[in-house]
Design a protein around this motif. Structure first.
Motif, PDB file in Angstrom:
ATOM      1  N   ARG A 188       0.835  -1.209   0.000  1.00 33.64           N
ATOM      2  CA  ARG A 188       0.000   0.000   0.000  1.00 33.64           C
ATOM      3  C   ARG A 188       0.863   1.250   0.000  1.00 33.64           C
ATOM      4  NH1 ARG A 188      -4.435   1.909   4.536  1.00 33.64           N
ATOM      5  NH2 ARG A 188      -4.274   4.129   4.127  1.00 33.64           N
ATOM      6  N   ASP A 189       1.921   1.256   0.801  1.00 37.22           N
ATOM      7  CA  ASP A 189       2.811   2.409   0.861  1.00 37.22           C
ATOM      8  C   ASP A 189       3.385   2.729  -0.511  1.00 37.22           C
ATOM      9  OD1 ASP A 189       2.480   2.651   3.614  1.00 37.22           O
ATOM     10  OD2 ASP A 189       4.181   1.367   4.070  1.00 37.22           O
ATOM     11  N   ALA A 228      -7.765   4.002   2.321  1.00 36.61           N
ATOM     12  CA  ALA A 228      -7.632   3.293   1.042  1.00 36.61           C
ATOM     13  C   ALA A 228      -7.808   1.792   1.183  1.00 36.61           C
ATOM     14  CB  ALA A 228      -6.276   3.616   0.413  1.00 36.61           C
ATOM     15  N   LEU A 229      -7.215   1.201   2.224  1.00 36.43           N
ATOM     16  CA  LEU A 229      -7.310  -0.247   2.386  1.00 36.43           C
ATOM     17  C   LEU A 229      -8.739  -0.661   2.712  1.00 36.43           C
ATOM     18  CD1 LEU A 229      -6.138  -3.041   2.547  1.00 36.43           C
ATOM     19  CD2 LEU A 229      -5.372  -2.562   4.882  1.00 36.43           C
ATOM     20  N   GLN A 230      -9.398   0.068   3.614  1.00 36.73           N
ATOM     21  CA  GLN A 230     -10.779  -0.264   3.957  1.00 36.73           C
ATOM     22  C   GLN A 230     -11.697  -0.082   2.760  1.00 36.73           C
ATOM     23  OE1 GLN A 230     -11.693   2.207   7.310  1.00 36.73           O
ATOM     24  NE2 GLN A 230     -10.477   0.984   8.746  1.00 36.73           N
ATOM     25  N   ALA A 231     -11.456   0.967   1.979  1.00 39.62           N
ATOM     26  CA  ALA A 231     -12.273   1.193   0.790  1.00 39.62           C
ATOM     27  C   ALA A 231     -12.067   0.081  -0.233  1.00 39.62           C
ATOM     28  CB  ALA A 231     -11.937   2.551   0.179  1.00 39.62           C
ATOM     29  N   ARG A 268      -6.486  -9.223   2.950  1.00 40.14           N
ATOM     30  CA  ARG A 268      -6.489  -7.796   2.638  1.00 40.14           C
ATOM     31  C   ARG A 268      -5.140  -7.300   2.140  1.00 40.14           C
ATOM     32  NH1 ARG A 268      -6.760  -4.484   8.343  1.00 40.14           N
ATOM     33  NH2 ARG A 268      -4.917  -5.377   9.324  1.00 40.14           N
ATOM     34  N   ARG A 269      -4.045  -7.920   2.575  1.00 40.09           N
ATOM     35  CA  ARG A 269      -2.743  -7.482   2.090  1.00 40.09           C
ATOM     36  C   ARG A 269      -2.600  -7.715   0.578  1.00 40.09           C
ATOM     37  NH1 ARG A 269      -1.619  -9.160   7.295  1.00 40.09           N
ATOM     38  NH2 ARG A 269      -0.337  -7.745   8.541  1.00 40.09           N
ATOM     39  N   PHE A 314      -3.396  -4.933  -2.334  1.00 42.17           N
ATOM     40  CA  PHE A 314      -2.405  -4.002  -2.865  1.00 42.17           C
ATOM     41  C   PHE A 314      -1.191  -4.751  -3.412  1.00 42.17           C
ATOM     42  CE2 PHE A 314      -5.033  -1.034  -0.690  1.00 42.17           C
ATOM     43  CZ  PHE A 314      -4.836   0.172  -1.346  1.00 42.17           C
ATOM     44  N   ARG A 315      -1.384  -6.057  -3.636  1.00 39.89           N
ATOM     45  CA  ARG A 315      -0.332  -6.859  -4.263  1.00 39.89           C
ATOM     46  C   ARG A 315      -0.921  -7.517  -5.510  1.00 39.89           C
ATOM     47  NH1 ARG A 315       2.287  -9.750   1.074  1.00 39.89           N
ATOM     48  NH2 ARG A 315       0.220 -10.702   1.076  1.00 39.89           N
ATOM     49  N   GLY A 316      -1.191  -8.831  -5.454  1.00 35.79           N
ATOM     50  CA  GLY A 316      -1.650  -9.547  -6.633  1.00 35.79           C
ATOM     51  C   GLY A 316      -2.995  -9.098  -7.172  1.00 35.79           C
ATOM     52  N   CYS A 317      -3.869  -8.588  -6.296  1.00 36.15           N
ATOM     53  CA  CYS A 317      -5.213  -8.181  -6.735  1.00 36.15           C
ATOM     54  C   CYS A 317      -5.302  -6.693  -7.076  1.00 36.15           C
ATOM     55  CB  CYS A 317      -6.235  -8.505  -5.645  1.00 36.15           C
ATOM     56  SG  CYS A 317      -6.279 -10.234  -5.147  1.00 36.15           S
ATOM     57  N   TYR A 318      -4.201  -5.989  -6.960  1.00 39.83           N
ATOM     58  CA  TYR A 318      -4.227  -4.523  -7.096  1.00 39.83           C
ATOM     59  C   TYR A 318      -4.830  -4.086  -8.423  1.00 39.83           C
ATOM     60  CZ  TYR A 318      -2.574   0.326  -7.166  1.00 39.83           C
ATOM     61  OH  TYR A 318      -2.503   1.686  -7.241  1.00 39.83           O
ATOM     62  N   ASP A 319      -4.362  -4.649  -9.521  1.00 45.21           N
ATOM     63  CA  ASP A 319      -4.832  -4.223 -10.841  1.00 45.21           C
ATOM     64  C   ASP A 319      -6.277  -4.636 -11.091  1.00 45.21           C
ATOM     65  OD1 ASP A 319      -2.433  -3.004 -11.452  1.00 45.21           O
ATOM     66  OD2 ASP A 319      -1.587  -4.805 -12.376  1.00 45.21           O
TER      67      ASP A 319
END
Length: 548
Positions: free
Chosen positions: A356-357, A400-403, A422-423, A426-431
């Motif tokens: 996320r950072d 952002a993470l909760q949204a 949830r991690r 912002f990694r494999g599911c980000y796109d």
């Protein structure tokens, strides 16, 4: 405070904590002792109120355990935090040491309940039984035992006694650890940190290099560990406001290694083994002497090297920091805000930075922030970006993470993954989430509806014991049925009750099937549970129009 002296806290710290606790107590309608735990869990682990309350097992037959937080998605494997809390409402008790008897009770609970299977659960309350069942399904969990209070910490003798107990039970491993957080630490955790324009000076050691660039100026040299630690002692946490990575504590593997080098016989090698720190500032000035310049710095921030800096400061406070420690320092006068952002991102591109950072400055994150700002909401791609912004209320801030979790559950219909992976968002599911197809209205509505569900669900906790586990499933079902945050309040209450009653039929079916082995947590981390709930909804209301 002199070097090596431990600061325990003050009357002001007591009042600071009390103000936070009283506010939470009024907001949630709970007694101050439970509100204190909720405040701590929320601030420490970034939990919503519902999730924090779900961790609390305090009450009769709690066996000395007041709360349990399970992080099954930790990078180091499942981690269970066992919390023992003491909260005093009387101001005159702030300087009392933490109750040693409470530590003994926790020691008993660890040995008899956590590390062994009790023959009977009659001596445990229902909440404790529930979390113990959840712990049993974890594979090789690690445990952190945390003691908190709004008073002084336990005596050294009490802490050493507990450390000896953990060492004995660890049997040479490292799956049991302890942490003591009390008056001063918790006041720091709960109290707003005022943003500061820091002006200070740094004495560099030996030779240095200065260069001018179109975007600013840079000074590169060496600074002693002692000099850096004393800067932190003077300025505190304000030095790290722009640092995208918070301090990971001395328990972190990397920080342990930093402290070992800084306090051991390899201290002279520290300069070669460490990447150093990066400081940005509005201006810097010094007399261009041959060596050891004294640099005056205005509005300075450490944007990279926070782990190193804090680890050295901990060694300094413990009077263990070697005088041989020195490290590389880059002081950058950045004239351009975009350039400053690039410095912060590039210097923090290490494995310990959260995904996320690293995505916080992405183009799409900036687009979302701008779009939501036009709707009078403040989107926090970087955690707590607007927390202390004057005029910005808690209701206007969108994490952002909760949204992303709400969008993944409500729009993409993956509630189990939204909560328990949830991690990965912002990694494999980000796109999958953050792309040009993202609809900002659906993104906002999912988040607001989820917040509303969390708030309304509190009144159903006595009727539906699973309610705090199922908020993302509830959101997904409501969105599938066409509900929105903008619906009339009475209609939303009616829809919510219907969904919870339907989920209850799935829960009852699973309880009958598994008996004593059933746990709410296991049910709602199963991706198939959502399909079962949708099927049950369709059976109850076959004419209901489902959204794609």
């Amino acid at each position: 405070m002199s070097k090596g002296e431990e600061y325990a806290g003050s009357r002001l710290d007591f009042r600071t904590i009390k103000a936070c606790v009283d506010g939470k107590s009024r907001e949630l309608g709970i007694e101050p002792s439970r509100a204190f735990i909720a405040c701590y869990l929320g601030a420490k682990f970034h939990l919503e109120d519902n999730d924090a309350l779900n961790c609390i097992v305090d009450g009769q037959l709690d066996c000395g355990i007041d709360a349990v937080y399970i992080d099954s998605d930790s990078a180091d494997g499942p981690t269970v935090t066992l919390l023992q809390s003491k909260y005093h409402t009387t101001e005159g008790k702030y300087d009392r040491a933490f109750d040693g008897a409470a530590i003994d009770k926790m020691q008993f609970a660890i040995k008899q309940i956590i590390l062994s299977v009790p023959k009977s659960s009659e001596h445990m309350n229902d909440d404790l039984k529930r979390v113990i069942a959840e712990i049993r399904i974890l594979k090789n969990p690690k445990y952190k035992i945390v003691f908190i209070s709004n008073t002084y910490p336990p005596t050294v003798q009490q802490r050493n006694k507990f450390a000896d107990f953990l060492e004995q039970e660890n049997h040479g491993q490292d799956y049991l650890r302890s942490e003591f957080e009390h008056l001063s630490e918790i006041a720091d955790l709960l109290a707003p940190v005022q943003q500061s324009n820091i002006e200070d000076e740094l004495r560099l050691s030996g030779d240095y290099m200065h260069a001018d660039d179109v975007d600013g100026q840079v000074l590169i040299g060496r600074i002693s560990g002692d000099n850096l630690a004393r800067l932190v002692d003077r300025q505190g946490k304000d030095l790290f406001e722009r640092n995208i990575r918070g301090y990971l504590s001395s328990d972190n593997v990397v920080n342990k290694a930093i402290m070992e080098t800084a306090t051991g016989n390899r201290a002279k090698q520290f300069f070669l083994m460490n990447n150093g720190i990066t400081i940005v500032c509005d201006s810097m000035s010094y007399t261009p002497v041959d060596t050891d310049p004294l640099v005056q710095v205005k509005n300075m921030q450490i944007v990279n090297g926070g782990q190193t800096t804090n680890a050295l400061y901990e060694a300094y406070k413990a009077n263990k920091l070697s005088s041989d420690v020195s490290l590389l320092v880059k002081i950058i006068k950045a004239d351009n805000l975009d350039f400053l952002g690039k410095i912060t991102e590039s210097t923090n591109s290490q494995s310990t930075v959260t995904p996320r950072d690293l995505h916080s400055n992405d183009r799409i994150q900036k687009r979302i922030e701008a779009a939501l700002l036009s709707k009078n909401y403040y989107y926090e791609a970087r955690k707590d970006k607007y927390k202390y912004e004057e005029g910005v209320t808690a209701g206007q801030r969108i994490d952002a993470l909760q949204a992303a979790q709400a969008y993944y559950a409500g729009v993409m219909h993956k509630p189990a993954d939204a909560k328990n992976r949830r991690r990965d968002l912002f990694r494999g599911c980000y796109d999958d989430i953050f792309n040009d197809r993202l609809d900002i209205d659906s993104f906002l509505d999912s988040y607001l509806l989820w917040k509303d569900i969390c708030k309304r669900s509190r009144s159903y906790k006595d009727d539906f014991s699973f309610v705090t586990y199922s908020t993302y499933h509830t959101l997904a079902v409501l969105k599938a049925c066409g509900s929105t945050h903008a619906d009339e309040s009475d209609q939303l209450d009616s829809d919510l009750k219907f969904v919870l009653e339907t989920i209850a039929t799935v829960v009852e079916e699973e309880q009958k099937k598994l008996g004593d082995e059933y746990s709410h947590r296991a049910l709602f981390i199963n991706p198939r549970t959502y399909e079962r709930i949708i099927k049950a909804v369709k059976e109850k209301k076959p004419d209901l129009l489902f959204q794609a």
